[in-house]
Design a protein around this motif. Structure first.
Motif, PDB file in Angstrom:
ATOM      1  N   GLY A 116      -3.185 -41.224  40.557  1.00  0.00           N
ATOM      2  CA  GLY A 116      -4.517 -41.679  40.202  1.00  0.00           C
ATOM      3  C   GLY A 116      -5.011 -41.025  38.922  1.00  0.00           C
ATOM      4  O   GLY A 116      -4.455 -40.028  38.438  1.00  0.00           O
ATOM      5  N   TYR A 117      -6.098 -41.568  38.390  1.00  0.00           N
ATOM      6  CA  TYR A 117      -6.595 -41.101  37.092  1.00  0.00           C
ATOM      7  C   TYR A 117      -6.975 -39.635  37.111  1.00  0.00           C
ATOM      8  O   TYR A 117      -6.618 -38.879  36.200  1.00  0.00           O
ATOM      9  N   GLU A 118      -7.704 -39.200  38.115  1.00  0.00           N
ATOM     10  CA  GLU A 118      -8.173 -37.809  38.138  1.00  0.00           C
ATOM     11  C   GLU A 118      -7.005 -36.838  38.126  1.00  0.00           C
ATOM     12  O   GLU A 118      -7.031 -35.811  37.417  1.00  0.00           O
ATOM     13  N   ALA A 119      -5.961 -37.166  38.885  1.00  0.00           N
ATOM     14  CA  ALA A 119      -4.798 -36.277  38.938  1.00  0.00           C
ATOM     15  C   ALA A 119      -4.098 -36.186  37.590  1.00  0.00           C
ATOM     16  O   ALA A 119      -3.715 -35.091  37.135  1.00  0.00           O
ATOM     17  N   LEU A 120      -3.941 -37.327  36.923  1.00  0.00           N
ATOM     18  CA  LEU A 120      -3.222 -37.317  35.654  1.00  0.00           C
ATOM     19  C   LEU A 120      -4.087 -36.811  34.511  1.00  0.00           C
ATOM     20  O   LEU A 120      -3.574 -36.185  33.566  1.00  0.00           O
ATOM     21  N   HIS A 121      -5.379 -37.048  34.580  1.00  0.00           N
ATOM     22  CA  HIS A 121      -6.292 -36.516  33.566  1.00  0.00           C
ATOM     23  C   HIS A 121      -6.278 -34.986  33.574  1.00  0.00           C
ATOM     24  O   HIS A 121      -6.376 -34.347  32.520  1.00  0.00           O
ATOM     25  N   ALA A 122      -6.138 -34.420  34.763  1.00  0.00           N
ATOM     26  CA  ALA A 122      -6.075 -32.955  34.856  1.00  0.00           C
ATOM     27  C   ALA A 122      -4.816 -32.412  34.179  1.00  0.00           C
ATOM     28  O   ALA A 122      -4.824 -31.310  33.621  1.00  0.00           O
ATOM     29  N   ILE A 123      -3.735 -33.187  34.204  1.00  0.00           N
ATOM     30  CA  ILE A 123      -2.480 -32.779  33.576  1.00  0.00           C
ATOM     31  C   ILE A 123      -2.544 -32.967  32.065  1.00  0.00           C
ATOM     32  O   ILE A 123      -2.066 -32.130  31.296  1.00  0.00           O
ATOM     33  N   ASN A 124      -3.155 -34.090  31.639  1.00  0.00           N
ATOM     34  CA  ASN A 124      -3.194 -34.438  30.216  1.00  0.00           C
ATOM     35  C   ASN A 124      -4.546 -35.072  29.888  1.00  0.00           C
ATOM     36  O   ASN A 124      -4.714 -36.286  30.007  1.00  0.00           O
ATOM     37  N   PRO A 125      -5.522 -34.269  29.469  1.00  0.00           N
ATOM     38  CA  PRO A 125      -6.866 -34.805  29.198  1.00  0.00           C
ATOM     39  C   PRO A 125      -6.914 -35.816  28.057  1.00  0.00           C
ATOM     40  O   PRO A 125      -7.889 -36.566  27.949  1.00  0.00           O
ATOM     41  N   LYS A 126      -5.884 -35.870  27.231  1.00  0.00           N
ATOM     42  CA  LYS A 126      -5.869 -36.831  26.126  1.00  0.00           C
ATOM     43  C   LYS A 126      -5.199 -38.152  26.500  1.00  0.00           C
ATOM     44  O   LYS A 126      -5.088 -39.060  25.668  1.00  0.00           O
ATOM     45  N   LEU A 127      -4.779 -38.276  27.740  1.00  0.00           N
ATOM     46  CA  LEU A 127      -4.057 -39.463  28.183  1.00  0.00           C
ATOM     47  C   LEU A 127      -4.964 -40.691  28.222  1.00  0.00           C
ATOM     48  O   LEU A 127      -6.080 -40.644  28.739  1.00  0.00           O
ATOM     49  N   ILE A 128      -4.466 -41.810  27.667  1.00  0.00           N
ATOM     50  CA  ILE A 128      -5.090 -43.119  27.877  1.00  0.00           C
ATOM     51  C   ILE A 128      -4.448 -43.697  29.133  1.00  0.00           C
ATOM     52  O   ILE A 128      -3.251 -43.997  29.145  1.00  0.00           O
ATOM     53  N   TYR A 129      -5.245 -43.860  30.180  1.00  0.00           N
ATOM     54  CA  TYR A 129      -4.762 -44.296  31.494  1.00  0.00           C
ATOM     55  C   TYR A 129      -5.247 -45.728  31.683  1.00  0.00           C
ATOM     56  O   TYR A 129      -6.416 -45.963  31.981  1.00  0.00           O
ATOM     57  N   ALA A 130      -4.362 -46.694  31.466  1.00  0.00           N
ATOM     58  CA  ALA A 130      -4.784 -48.097  31.388  1.00  0.00           C
ATOM     59  C   ALA A 130      -4.160 -48.911  32.506  1.00  0.00           C
ATOM     60  O   ALA A 130      -2.928 -48.989  32.631  1.00  0.00           O
ATOM     61  N   GLY A 131      -5.024 -49.525  33.303  1.00  0.00           N
ATOM     62  CA  GLY A 131      -4.576 -50.339  34.418  1.00  0.00           C
ATOM     63  C   GLY A 131      -5.002 -51.790  34.277  1.00  0.00           C
ATOM     64  O   GLY A 131      -6.122 -52.082  33.857  1.00  0.00           O
ATOM     65  N   ALA A 132      -4.103 -52.700  34.606  1.00  0.00           N
ATOM     66  CA  ALA A 132      -4.417 -54.128  34.624  1.00  0.00           C
ATOM     67  C   ALA A 132      -4.029 -54.666  35.995  1.00  0.00           C
ATOM     68  O   ALA A 132      -2.895 -54.486  36.443  1.00  0.00           O
ATOM     69  N   TYR A 133      -4.973 -55.292  36.649  1.00  0.00           N
ATOM     70  CA  TYR A 133      -4.749 -55.798  38.012  1.00  0.00           C
ATOM     71  C   TYR A 133      -5.752 -56.902  38.263  1.00  0.00           C
ATOM     72  O   TYR A 133      -6.408 -57.394  37.326  1.00  0.00           O
ATOM     73  N   GLY A 134      -5.900 -57.299  39.510  1.00  0.00           N
ATOM     74  CA  GLY A 134      -6.628 -58.526  39.815  1.00  0.00           C
ATOM     75  C   GLY A 134      -8.099 -58.548  39.506  1.00  0.00           C
ATOM     76  O   GLY A 134      -8.583 -59.423  38.774  1.00  0.00           O
ATOM     77  N   PHE A 135      -8.860 -57.578  40.062  1.00  0.00           N
ATOM     78  CA  PHE A 135     -10.312 -57.699  40.066  1.00  0.00           C
ATOM     79  C   PHE A 135     -10.978 -56.375  39.695  1.00  0.00           C
ATOM     80  O   PHE A 135     -10.424 -55.299  39.910  1.00  0.00           O
ATOM     81  N   PHE A 169      -9.217 -61.234  36.650  1.00  0.00           N
ATOM     82  CA  PHE A 169     -10.222 -62.247  36.986  1.00  0.00           C
ATOM     83  C   PHE A 169     -11.352 -62.239  35.972  1.00  0.00           C
ATOM     84  O   PHE A 169     -11.692 -63.276  35.381  1.00  0.00           O
ATOM     85  N   GLU A 170     -11.944 -61.087  35.755  1.00  0.00           N
ATOM     86  CA  GLU A 170     -13.064 -61.016  34.825  1.00  0.00           C
ATOM     87  C   GLU A 170     -12.631 -61.332  33.390  1.00  0.00           C
ATOM     88  O   GLU A 170     -13.371 -61.986  32.635  1.00  0.00           O
ATOM     89  N   GLY A 171     -11.420 -60.898  33.019  1.00  0.00           N
ATOM     90  CA  GLY A 171     -10.937 -61.171  31.680  1.00  0.00           C
ATOM     91  C   GLY A 171     -10.794 -62.662  31.408  1.00  0.00           C
ATOM     92  O   GLY A 171     -11.214 -63.168  30.363  1.00  0.00           O
ATOM     93  N   LEU A 172     -10.196 -63.385  32.353  1.00  0.00           N
ATOM     94  CA  LEU A 172     -10.019 -64.823  32.158  1.00  0.00           C
ATOM     95  C   LEU A 172     -11.305 -65.591  32.389  1.00  0.00           C
ATOM     96  O   LEU A 172     -11.523 -66.640  31.777  1.00  0.00           O
ATOM     97  N   LEU A 173     -12.152 -65.066  33.265  1.00  0.00           N
ATOM     98  CA  LEU A 173     -13.442 -65.719  33.473  1.00  0.00           C
ATOM     99  C   LEU A 173     -14.254 -65.708  32.184  1.00  0.00           C
ATOM    100  O   LEU A 173     -14.932 -66.687  31.848  1.00  0.00           O
ATOM    101  N   SER A 174     -14.178 -64.620  31.428  1.00  0.00           N
ATOM    102  CA  SER A 174     -14.916 -64.565  30.163  1.00  0.00           C
ATOM    103  C   SER A 174     -14.402 -65.620  29.191  1.00  0.00           C
ATOM    104  O   SER A 174     -15.181 -66.205  28.423  1.00  0.00           O
ATOM    105  N   VAL A 175     -13.104 -65.890  29.226  1.00  0.00           N
ATOM    106  CA  VAL A 175     -12.525 -66.909  28.345  1.00  0.00           C
ATOM    107  C   VAL A 175     -12.977 -68.303  28.757  1.00  0.00           C
ATOM    108  O   VAL A 175     -13.434 -69.102  27.942  1.00  0.00           O
TER     109      VAL A 175
END
Length: 400
Positions: free
Chosen positions: A107-126, A201-207
């Motif tokens: 999860g983001y919190e766990a990985l942010h603690a390891i690397n605060p400069k990390l861009i943690y990018a997720g793409a999923y349904g909703f 969903f939100e990404g395509l809904l905006s289109v």
């Protein structure tokens, strides 16, 4: 190394289409994309046609310029490897639900603690802010929920149908690329990494709503939903006497030129349905129906000649085979024949942008499963003995 993202290192935990398409764009632009796969590989490796097992055509097309590392993240040793890699990368992209990432300890919190400069990018349904947050999503499902099959029926289809391509995954993938590169710019200014969520969903809904909210955009409503020109039943390739032609006669100048070219200048002059953009839109079914009837009277070659002389946009309707022999495609070298080290000769496309500096290039072929496991682990500080232990335990796999 070449490309504007040269020097950016990406851990790619994505599979299927949306995430791999996004990371392929990042890779094309020069990022060092390390594709983390389970021992069974990305599911799209199984999608035929294929020449050899685990190298389906779809996988080949959206995984070039990447390196494949196989880690069995169900094993603690493999998870420890991934967490060690997180310390030294710029971006991590994933496309499973965030709840599953949390269960894996990623999860983001766990990985942010390891690397605060990390861009943690997720793409999923909703969006994770609503009641659909934990629902699974696929391209067809999201197409249905944003109204694409309904729109296809409104446009004259006999039955609702999905767009005949993996549309949502690719558009959401491009939105993911935009989000990642924007986050990198922000980090360059502030030094801060962050979490970025890109819901399909939100990404395509905006289109879709950007085009088809139409009269429903106003409160109270100024009319029904649906952009009239896009939904016109005769907005399609026009049948000629011997084939099909694609044309868009759009503005006043176009229509005046068209009627002059066919010897019917009086129609534009006297028929108010053609004389302005708004009137054409209000009468769009008549306008396109009229055009459809006229185009049936001549051959495709005749129309192409006429349209070129009148400086009107037009093209022959192509099949995929037509595209492969098109003179423009050939002259630009956009579709290229290359030799893959294990798959033999294949077609691939060039990177579809042109740069005056930092020109991207195709650096790597789409990798075999686990092809780069040993070299990548060595880059992250693992000794030959360490890698051998990981391979022996099955925590890591190298198929070469």
């Amino acid at each position: 190394m070449s490309g504007p993202l040269s020097g950016i290192r990406v851990l790619d935990l994505t599979s299927v289409v949306m995430g791999p398409y996004a990371s392929s764009v990042l890779a094309d632009y020069g990022a060092d994309v390390i594709k983390i796969e389970p021992p069974t590989g990305d599911v799209m490796r199984k999608s035929g046609p294929m020449r050899n097992p685990d190298m389906g055509h779809f996988f080949l097309s959206i995984n070039r310029n990447k390196r494949s590392v196989v880690l069995d993240l169900k094993q603690p040793e493999a998870l420890a490897v991934l967490l060690r890699m997180v310390k030294d990368v710029d971006v991590l992209v994933y496309n499973i639900r965030p709840q599953a990432m949390d269960r894996l300890g990623l999860g983001y919190e766990a990985l942010h603690a390891i690397n605060p400069k990390l861009i943690y990018a997720g793409a999923y349904g909703f969006s994770q802010q609503g009641p659909y947050a934990a629902k699974p999503a696929y391209d067809d499902l999201i197409q249905g929920m944003v109204g694409i099959p309904w729109l296809s029926r409104e446009a004259g289809g006999e039955k609702p149908r999905y767009a005949p391509m993996v549309l949502v995954d690719r558009m959401a993938g491009l939105q993911l690329c935009t989000a990642v590169t924007s986050a990198l710019v922000y980090r360059g200014r502030t030094g801060n990494g962050q979490r970025v969520d890109v819901p399909m969903f939100e990404g395509l809904l905006s289109v879709v709503l950007g085009e088809h909210l139409a009269g429903r955009q106003f409160i109270p409503s100024e009319g029904p939903a649906g952009y009239q020109r896009s939904l016109a039943h005769d907005r399609r390739p026009y049948q000629t006497s011997d084939g099909y032609i694609c044309t868009l006669i759009y503005n006043d100048k176009h229509w005046r030129s068209f009627f002059d070219a066919i010897g019917k200048s009086e129609v534009f002059k006297d028929d108010g349905r053609f004389q302005s953009q708004n009137q054409r839109l209000v009468n769009i079914d008549y306008v396109y129906g009229y055009l459809s009837d006229i185009i049936k009277t001549r051959s495709t070659a005749d129309w192409l000649t006429l349209f070129e002389k009148a400086d009107l946009p037009a093209a022959r309707m192509y099949s995929i085979d037509d595209i492969l022999v098109d003179e423009h495609v050939a002259s630009t070298g956009f579709i290229r024949r290359v030799t893959h080290p294990t798959q033999g000769d294949i077609y691939t496309t060039a990177i579809p942008t042109e740069w005056s500096e930092s020109e991207p290039e195709n650096r790597y072929h789409a990798p075999d499963l686990g092809e780069n496991t040993q070299e990548v682990l060595a880059e992250f500080g693992y000794s030959t003995e360490d890698v051998a232990k990981l391979l022996a335990s099955g925590a890591a796999v190298c198929r070469t």
